[in-house]
Design a protein around this motif. Structure first.
Motif, PDB file in Angstrom:
ATOM      1  N   GLU A 100      80.227  46.418  52.477  1.00 20.12           N
ATOM      2  CA  GLU A 100      79.929  45.608  53.664  1.00 20.12           C
ATOM      3  C   GLU A 100      78.446  45.280  53.619  1.00 20.12           C
ATOM      4  O   GLU A 100      77.612  46.192  53.538  1.00 20.12           O
ATOM      5  N   PHE A 148      82.874  47.057  59.292  1.00 18.38           N
ATOM      6  CA  PHE A 148      81.836  47.121  60.320  1.00 18.38           C
ATOM      7  C   PHE A 148      82.114  46.083  61.389  1.00 18.38           C
ATOM      8  O   PHE A 148      82.484  44.944  61.096  1.00 18.38           O
ATOM      9  N   GLY A 154      80.616  51.047  62.523  1.00 16.86           N
ATOM     10  CA  GLY A 154      81.597  50.864  61.466  1.00 16.86           C
ATOM     11  C   GLY A 154      82.576  52.013  61.370  1.00 16.86           C
ATOM     12  O   GLY A 154      82.395  53.075  61.976  1.00 16.86           O
TER      13      GLY A 154
END
Length: 356
Positions: A100, A148, A154
């Motif tokens: 991410e 997230f 997240g």
């Protein structure tokens, strides 16, 4: 041994018929024209590595991150003209399956595996240095995917531990993580697990909604949380389920409209029901009337369009996942888009950006 443990050694080479491998490694992929569908295609970039990239995060038209096998993490800031190796120094041999990224400097990556092979790393300087935010210390846990809601909040999901999927949570951008109580998690089915195939077995939308995709049990299922992972509901999906079957990837356009893709990852096995759609946040699912013809592991929205990818090709949907048209035959495992740019990645160091 859980489903993910059984297939983790197979997934890096699964789904690769010889003809597909040969076609997939050929230069720039060309889009086929089907009626009024956009003229889409994938243009391969030179990554200089042979890792398999199942983790991918598109940031903008210049910046993307990829995480893969052999402890490999790459970053581009020039639209794929060059890729820099930016993996954590102690990551050799780890299997990265999800990433991410928030910009060119800040990213979080997930390594999968039994015991302390499951780890989460964070960087705030473009991968020059990394800190370890989480190292799994439970031999029964095996983490699969990461998501997230924003730059600070997240989740990551593990295969079932003591009969329930395990969730860890961060509220400081991945610097630290805690195991959430499992009282609000429905019981897992025998053999049920998540597939660490595309970084899309756990996804989020908005500030609080998250979904988990599963297979391996009597039914493939989709779990949904409206409170950042504290409580979950679950429903059966119409996609097939088995040791090599289930839902592999999810994408949501908003809090209600979404799509699930999957099938059977084994090479040559039919996957006639490879996609399903929902209009009620995942409470009910309907099979796509004209799904992709074969197994697909990754899916994402690109504006009003949907893109799905797998080892045997890429497909386009213009009607929220009800009908699909193949536009490419190259091999990819996952796909990630911004409002203006899409990337796909997979085996043999393949990372490409969409042309249209």
């Amino acid at each position: 041994m859980t489903l993910t443990r059984k297939i983790v050694r197979k997934l890096p080479i699964a789904g690769l018929a010889a003809a597909t491998l040969t076609a997939g490694l050929a230069g720039t992929a060309h889009a086929a024209t089907h009626g009024k569908a956009p003229h889409l295609g994938w243009k391969l970039t030179d990554t200089g590595v042979q890792a398999r990239f199942r983790g991918l995060a598109a940031v903008d038209r210049h910046t993307a991150w990829a995480a893969g096998s052999g402890g490999t993490v790459l970053r581009t800031v020039d639209g794929g003209r060059t890729w820099a190796k930016v993996a954590p120094a102690d990551a050799a041999g780890l299997e990265f399956r999800d990433v991410e990224a928030f910009d060119a400097d800040h990213a979080v990556v997930l390594a999968i595996g039994e015991g302390d092979a499951s780890r989460v790393y964070r960087t705030s300087d473009g991968g020059r240095t990394w800190t370890t935010g989480f190292t799994n210390d439970d031999p029964k846990a095996f983490y699969d995917c990461l998501t997230f809601f924003d730059r600070r909040h997240g989740l990551a999901v593990s295969d079932p531990v003591d009969g329930k999927f395990r969730i860890i949570s961060t509220s400081d951008g991945g610097r630290s993580w805690k195991v959430l109580p499992n009282a609000g998690m429905p019981a897992a089915l025998p053999g049920e697990a998540a597939f660490a195939a595309s970084g899309q077995c756990l996804i989020s939308r908005g500030s609080r909604d998250a979904w988990i995709a599963t297979g391996g049990g009597e039914h493939s299922r989709v779990f949904h949380s409206r409170d950042r992972g504290r409580t979950w509901t679950v429903t059966n999906s119409p996609l097939p389920s088995g040791a090599s079957q289930g839902v592999f990837g999810l994408a949501f356009r908003d809090a209600r409209h979404g799509v699930a893709v999957g099938g059977d990852y084994r090479p040559g096995e039919p996957s006639p029901n490879a996609a399903a759609t929902t209009t009620d946040a995942g409470r009910t699912w309907r099979l796509a009337p004209r799904p992709p013809a074969e197994y697909r592991s990754g899916v994402t929205y690109f504006g009003p369009l949907l893109l799905a990818v797998g080892p045997t090709g890429s497909d386009l949907s213009r009607d929220n996942g009800r009908t699909w048209t193949r536009f490419d035959t190259g091999s990819f495992d996952t796909v990630s888009c911004t409002p203006t740019t899409c990337w796909a990645s997979g085996e043999k160091g393949r990372i490409a950006h969409l042309t249209h």
